[in-house]
Design an enzyme around this catalytic site. Sequence first.
Site, short mmCIF file in Angstrom:
data_model
loop_
_atom_site.label_atom_id
_atom_site.label_comp_id
_atom_site.label_asym_id
_atom_site.label_seq_id
_atom_site.Cartn_x
_atom_site.Cartn_y
_atom_site.Cartn_z
N GLN A 237 0.84 -1.21 0.00
CA GLN A 237 0.00 0.00 0.00
C GLN A 237 0.87 1.26 0.00
OE1 GLN A 237 -3.27 -2.01 2.93
NE2 GLN A 237 -3.57 0.17 2.61
N ARG A 384 -9.75 -0.42 7.18
CA ARG A 384 -10.73 0.48 6.58
C ARG A 384 -11.16 1.61 7.51
NH1 ARG A 384 -14.12 -0.95 1.54
NH2 ARG A 384 -14.65 1.15 0.95
N CYS A 385 -10.18 2.25 8.11
CA CYS A 385 -10.48 3.44 8.90
C CYS A 385 -9.17 4.17 9.05
CB CYS A 385 -11.03 3.08 10.26
SG CYS A 385 -9.86 2.21 11.30
N GLU A 760 -13.18 5.35 3.99
CA GLU A 760 -13.26 4.67 5.27
C GLU A 760 -14.43 5.14 6.13
OE1 GLU A 760 -8.52 3.79 5.37
OE2 GLU A 760 -9.23 5.67 6.14
#
Lengths: 806, 288
Positions: A237, A384-385, A760
């Site tokens: 990523q 996902r945050c 997110e």
Amino acid sequence: MNDMTPTQAERTGKLEGLGCRRKRTEDIRFTQGRGNYVDDLKLPGMLFGDFVRSSHPHARIKSIDTSKALALPGVKAVLTAADLKPLKLHYMPTLAGDVAAVLADDKVLFQNQEIAFVVAEDRYIAADATELVEVEYEALPVVVDPFQAMAPDAPVLREDIKDKMDGAHGPRKHPNHIFNWQVGDKQGTDAVFDTAEVTTKDLFVYHRTHPSPLETCQCVASMDKIKGELTVWGTFQAPHVIRTVVSILSGIAEHKVHVIAPDIGGGFGNKVGVYPGYVCAIVASIVLGVPVKWVEDRMENLSTTSFARDYHMTTELAATKDGKILAMRIHVLADHGAFDACADPSRWPAGFMNICTGSYDIPVAHLEVDGVYTNKASGGVAYRCSFRVTEAVYSIERAIEVLAHKLGMDSVDLRMKNFIKAEQFPYHSALGWEYDSGNYHVAMQKAMDAVGYPALRAEQKTRQEAFRRGETRQLLGIGVSFFTEIVGAGPSRNCDILGVGMFDSAEIRIHPTGSIVARMGTKSQGQGHETTYAQIIATELGIPADDITVEEGNTDTAPYGLGTYGSRSTPVAGAATAMAARKIRAKAQMIAAHLLEVSEYDVEWDIDRFKVKGLPEKFKTMKEIAWAAYNNLPPGMEPGLEAVNYYDPPNMTYPFGAYFCVMDIDVDTGVAKTRRFYALDDCGTRINPMIIEGQVHGGLTEAFAVAMGQEITYDAQGNVMGASFMDFFLPTAVETPKWETDFTVTPSPHHPIGAKGVGESPHVGGVPCFSNAVNDAFAFLEAGHIPMPHHAWRLWKVADGLGLHA
Amino acid sequence: MIPSGFEYHRPNSVQEAVALLAQLGEEARPLAGGHSLIPVMKTRLSAPEHLIDLAGVSGLKGIRQEPGHIVIGAMTTQYEISGSPLLAETLPILRETSLQIGDPQIRYLGTLGGNVANGDPGNDMPAVMMCLDAEYQLVGQSGQRGVRARDFYLGAYDTARQNGEILTEIRIPVPPRGHGYAYEKLKRKVGDYAVAAAAVILTMTNGKCTMASIGLTNVADTPLWAEAAAQALIGTGLDHAAIANAAAAAETITDPAADGRGPAEYRTKMAGMMVRRAIARAKSRAQN
Ligand SMILES: Cc1cc2nc3c(=O)[nH]c(=O)nc-3n(C[C@H](O)[C@H](O)[C@H](O)COP(=O)(O)OP(=O)(O)OC[C@H]3O[C@@H](n4cnc5c(N)ncnc54)[C@H](O)[C@@H]3O)c2cc1C
């Protein structure tokens, strides 16, 4: 030029720029199976690596015998800690200032920990050989509960640092303690609690779960011994950060390290960190001089590489009788597993947990986080945050519900009463953040109107009465959540990764014929960057998005950036993209003036061209200007039309949203069915509404999964449970509720195009919304706080405990 | 996720398959749809050295009617079962059950024979076969024999099938026309095995239950035939009390494992709940 002058709307439409529901350009290859992923890469002579993993959660390694594995035809090498030690690579530094074992040295600290790396001609031989490596263990007492880890007589887990009582974030108070982190005014907060009319106190456990991208973590390392250059393809990523880390660890100069992230099949935080698989593949390739591939399987992914959450949050609110919140106090026991391998900006051991005052104007607050080691896999990534934001929002949004119940107040009214008001922005929170913009009351009201909130409450009341009369076995829960995210890390004054500031970058080149190649320091894993960045450029430069290629992931060509996670791509690299485009436009303006033979102050920008002020028929399109940039420039001007921007954001962005969930729960089976889910998101300027909706759908689906059953558990003996898709809850289209999306637009005042992150938000807002719906369904029976995840069997037990099966 | 090495064999006839099994012994396993066998090989919970693929064996597929019986070839897929008009007419519970197995991809490949021969208490068809009193035809080198489903399941992955035998077909007595039926399955998600499931068939005459049979899935280390539970229904009007008695009787014979689907106590109660719901639905479908 053309005889016909197209209308401005037509010209704007042709660009497919900001606001266009443009179809994702990358999907053409993804939907035809033509993506190019790490495991698609096949190099001549490539070998395959596989791990021998610990069957024990905590044990001393008495011996490792690799001889039988080495004797298997096709096996080329078996690496153990003994091989890595001379290279000082048996441990690697973590982003959180700790070290993590690459291959277990004399001790294993969690089940499935890496012990040896077998390298063989193909993956079948490698898998066979892992079974031939003999490891002799001496079992040690196991600690899986973070509260027990801090007991005075708890077994010491990290013997490698047992004498180092000063950790990366200050003193450690127990051998299993990692850090103590405090923010806010403790005295002031305590004083308010001492005299407050109403207080609440609950332990909210946010269970351990795991991101589950369709593609697991993997890499191919290829050392060219002649050139002394190392190329690593991987599921990264943040490819540039990986390059820097690889260079530091391997001692190979950074310009001789080439890191390439090809297409990535989802990340969700799982692909931020550096894992033993990468290190071992690199070492093996350096030693053997041939490419080595490592591909994680699903069970390895779920049980070893970076879990998420495992936060145990004791949350308190103090308020007046009529519902004005006066103070907040939280203590978190943070279970980090065997090593502190949290992927947070270096100075933030608990991420941005101090966003926990949420969307409310809380005058004073105090947050304290203690990190501890346990015999579980390490991690603590932002699944996902943004960093620990889902934990923070879960905590405040559950606490609001508990307080509302205690006050006998509707929780929406309580929220409305305490929201930060539109005129208070930029708002300085008690725990140190400056919220850039928001309009919470308007968003909440719009959401309430959309779902018909009063009617839902009336229906719930009728249902509760029918339930009490025995006419139905279904409870009705109405979940509400209102969240403020903090995304776009981040300003380099307080955000860095291993010392590198968390800026991001874009480089834009316009070719003579007016098409564009642009490169960024971020890396899409499914977010659609190739589509949206092109739209930003299209609007800024007046070149159709279809004529723009966006490239990411090749560290040789892309400018340095910190990667994609924490919804930072649009806030940071998106800003860099706009700023680089504006540099180009400034130069284009001078070229246009030169071509039109007027002063540069006499031309103005008009969608896709510069025109002479007051003479709209006299203009030069961006395409014409691009051509001129290579042959007809103002005297003394450098040829070419390109620019780079490194953008150091002045602040984070603070997207927000109002979510509602309507759920029916069958008390006889514990099965919960979401009847309706409405999500209103405000992410400022909307670049591509279709992509935003897609991101919201995906984030809500993951929120649904996490709230309703997705977890990684350990039994008391430290065995990891449920680490396969048989048990790990990954909802299919059948289970997933139907999503309704909506929006308001409150631009970020400091972002060049006013955009905030969004990917997110739905997860952050969704998890508490589902959990609040479950809790709300049982609240009239005085069930108290019901912890996640809300599996059917757990809800059945709640009902059973309330005597509903008698 | 990578199986150990194995040899692949593809016989053309039952005789050939049986001969291979006899010759290769303990380390050989028949392969049908592979949707139970391949996963356990990939996780190396099982490592057979020889797979004998039955896909090429003639005569193992198909659904036919005989007097009083339906006969289904072992290699008939769950998809074929769910799509058969003959079964929809005579044994609609099979359609209802197959549609609750896994997902479409699994049903296209997974076979009835594999599902019932596997011996996993999580498989859905065995309890249905016990409920229907089906008989399995087994062929070995020494000949053919029939074993009732109700006698077939000995323990988890332990069945009355001998190593050298192949299951060729399943013979099912056709229940009376107008019977009520239901397969109620509680599961966490599509593609999951049951938390608990119940198969019920029954007949009603003049408002009274004259025949009933109940099977239970995944609440013990074998599928269960709930004889006493069914008995509690006979002669009643399937009123609330009778259904409660049947559910209670079903619960007492369960002995479920605690796993990700829930603690044992929950799964036992869910077995009872599935029995209640299946009876109610079967009753609503029965012609009086
Ligand atoms: C994701 C997933 C979800 C699933 N969900 C369900 C579910 O909800 N309910 C359910 O019931 N099943 C479920 N299954 C299992 C599926 O239905 C299998 O297809 C079935 O259990 C086995 O049938 P098969 O034809 O695939 O057999 P195989 O996997 O090929 O064989 C299974 C076993 O039976 C033996 N065998 C097969 N055929 C014969 C024969 N003719 N004679 C002798 N021995 C034989 C094999 O040697 C093996 O031991 C699921 C499977 C998967 C992968």
